[in-house]
Design a protein around this motif. Structure first.
Motif, PDB file in Angstrom:
ATOM      1  N   HIS A  19       0.838  -1.202   0.000  1.00 31.46           N
ATOM      2  CA  HIS A  19       0.000   0.000   0.000  1.00 31.46           C
ATOM      3  C   HIS A  19       0.877   1.258   0.000  1.00 31.46           C
ATOM      4  O   HIS A  19       0.561   2.237  -0.676  1.00 31.46           O
ATOM      5  CB  HIS A  19      -0.938   0.003   1.202  1.00 31.46           C
ATOM      6  N   GLY A  20       1.992   1.215   0.719  1.00 27.66           N
ATOM      7  CA  GLY A  20       2.889   2.364   0.797  1.00 27.66           C
ATOM      8  C   GLY A  20       3.542   2.735  -0.527  1.00 27.66           C
ATOM      9  O   GLY A  20       3.971   3.871  -0.714  1.00 27.66           O
ATOM     10  N   ILE A  21       3.618   1.780  -1.439  1.00 26.64           N
ATOM     11  CA  ILE A  21       4.227   2.079  -2.745  1.00 26.64           C
ATOM     12  C   ILE A  21       3.169   2.211  -3.836  1.00 26.64           C
ATOM     13  O   ILE A  21       3.465   2.076  -5.014  1.00 26.64           O
ATOM     14  CB  ILE A  21       5.295   1.032  -3.134  1.00 26.64           C
ATOM     15  N   GLY A  22       1.934   2.452  -3.404  1.00 26.36           N
ATOM     16  CA  GLY A  22       0.890   2.718  -4.378  1.00 26.36           C
ATOM     17  C   GLY A  22      -0.061   1.579  -4.631  1.00 26.36           C
ATOM     18  O   GLY A  22      -0.901   1.653  -5.540  1.00 26.36           O
ATOM     19  N   GLY A  23       0.041   0.521  -3.851  1.00 30.57           N
ATOM     20  CA  GLY A  23      -0.861  -0.615  -4.029  1.00 30.57           C
ATOM     21  C   GLY A  23      -2.232  -0.332  -3.449  1.00 30.57           C
ATOM     22  O   GLY A  23      -2.486   0.743  -2.904  1.00 30.57           O
ATOM     23  N   PRO A  24      -3.119  -1.283  -3.535  1.00 35.90           N
ATOM     24  CA  PRO A  24      -4.490  -1.094  -3.057  1.00 35.90           C
ATOM     25  C   PRO A  24      -4.532  -0.968  -1.530  1.00 35.90           C
ATOM     26  O   PRO A  24      -3.615  -1.411  -0.838  1.00 35.90           O
ATOM     27  CB  PRO A  24      -5.209  -2.363  -3.521  1.00 35.90           C
ATOM     28  N   PRO A  25      -5.613  -0.390  -1.014  1.00 35.96           N
ATOM     29  CA  PRO A  25      -5.768  -0.324   0.443  1.00 35.96           C
ATOM     30  C   PRO A  25      -5.924  -1.729   1.029  1.00 35.96           C
ATOM     31  O   PRO A  25      -6.339  -2.657   0.335  1.00 35.96           O
ATOM     32  CB  PRO A  25      -7.037   0.498   0.646  1.00 35.96           C
ATOM     33  N   ILE A  26      -5.578  -1.861   2.295  1.00 36.85           N
ATOM     34  CA  ILE A  26      -5.691  -3.147   2.985  1.00 36.85           C
ATOM     35  C   ILE A  26      -7.151  -3.380   3.333  1.00 36.85           C
ATOM     36  O   ILE A  26      -7.792  -2.542   3.958  1.00 36.85           O
ATOM     37  CB  ILE A  26      -4.811  -3.154   4.249  1.00 36.85           C
ATOM     38  N   ARG A  27      -7.662  -4.516   2.897  1.00 36.03           N
ATOM     39  CA  ARG A  27      -9.074  -4.850   3.148  1.00 36.03           C
ATOM     40  C   ARG A  27      -9.156  -6.232   3.786  1.00 36.03           C
ATOM     41  O   ARG A  27      -8.328  -7.108   3.522  1.00 36.03           O
ATOM     42  CB  ARG A  27      -9.836  -4.843   1.831  1.00 36.03           C
ATOM     43  N   ASP A  28     -10.184  -6.399   4.610  1.00 34.45           N
ATOM     44  CA  ASP A  28     -10.388  -7.692   5.272  1.00 34.45           C
ATOM     45  C   ASP A  28     -10.531  -8.825   4.258  1.00 34.45           C
ATOM     46  O   ASP A  28     -10.042  -9.933   4.485  1.00 34.45           O
ATOM     47  CB  ASP A  28     -11.618  -7.652   6.172  1.00 34.45           C
ATOM     48  N   ALA A  29     -11.191  -8.556   3.135  1.00 39.50           N
ATOM     49  CA  ALA A  29     -11.379  -9.598   2.113  1.00 39.50           C
ATOM     50  C   ALA A  29     -10.039 -10.056   1.552  1.00 39.50           C
ATOM     51  O   ALA A  29      -9.842 -11.248   1.301  1.00 39.50           O
ATOM     52  CB  ALA A  29     -12.277  -9.093   0.995  1.00 39.50           C
ATOM     53  N   ALA A  30      -9.099  -9.129   1.375  1.00 38.92           N
ATOM     54  CA  ALA A  30      -7.777  -9.496   0.868  1.00 38.92           C
ATOM     55  C   ALA A  30      -7.019 -10.333   1.899  1.00 38.92           C
ATOM     56  O   ALA A  30      -6.391 -11.339   1.551  1.00 38.92           O
ATOM     57  CB  ALA A  30      -6.974  -8.244   0.522  1.00 38.92           C
ATOM     58  N   LEU A  31      -7.087  -9.928   3.161  1.00 42.46           N
ATOM     59  CA  LEU A  31      -6.435 -10.712   4.220  1.00 42.46           C
ATOM     60  C   LEU A  31      -7.013 -12.119   4.281  1.00 42.46           C
ATOM     61  O   LEU A  31      -6.281 -13.103   4.402  1.00 42.46           O
ATOM     62  CB  LEU A  31      -6.608 -10.021   5.572  1.00 42.46           C
ATOM     63  N   GLN A  32      -8.321 -12.225   4.201  1.00 41.10           N
ATOM     64  CA  GLN A  32      -8.976 -13.528   4.254  1.00 41.10           C
ATOM     65  C   GLN A  32      -8.547 -14.402   3.079  1.00 41.10           C
ATOM     66  O   GLN A  32      -8.239 -15.580   3.260  1.00 41.10           O
ATOM     67  CB  GLN A  32     -10.485 -13.353   4.255  1.00 41.10           C
ATOM     68  N   MET A  33      -8.501 -13.836   1.881  1.00 43.61           N
ATOM     69  CA  MET A  33      -8.114 -14.611   0.709  1.00 43.61           C
ATOM     70  C   MET A  33      -6.664 -15.087   0.824  1.00 43.61           C
ATOM     71  O   MET A  33      -6.364 -16.254   0.575  1.00 43.61           O
ATOM     72  CB  MET A  33      -8.276 -13.780  -0.563  1.00 43.61           C
TER      73      MET A  33
END
Length: 73
Positions: A19-33
């Protein structure tokens, strides 16, 4: 490693860097996947980097086996 430890020690730091280098925001769905994939692949038990010879990589700093431990300086 427990799923909670994996989330705290591996997933969250990596996602913060992304996220710090321009990636997507951290989301619970991403963590779960990502946690689901990690559990399916190894049950968080066998996370050694395998090198070209087919053997586990040498232990790196801190005793962990990582890709960087096998890279020449």
């Amino acid at each position: 490693m427990t799923p909670r430890q994996f989330k705290i020690e591996i997933l969250l730091p990596g996602l913060h860097v992304l996220h710090g280098i321009g990636g997507p925001p951290i989301r619970d769905a991403a963590l779960q996947m990502l946690l689901t994939i990690a559990l399916q692949e190894s049950a968080l038990e066998h996370r050694a980097q395998v090198i070209a010879s087919g053997n586990p990589a040498p232990r790196g700093a801190g005793g962990s086996s990582s890709a960087r431990a096998a890279w020449p300086a």
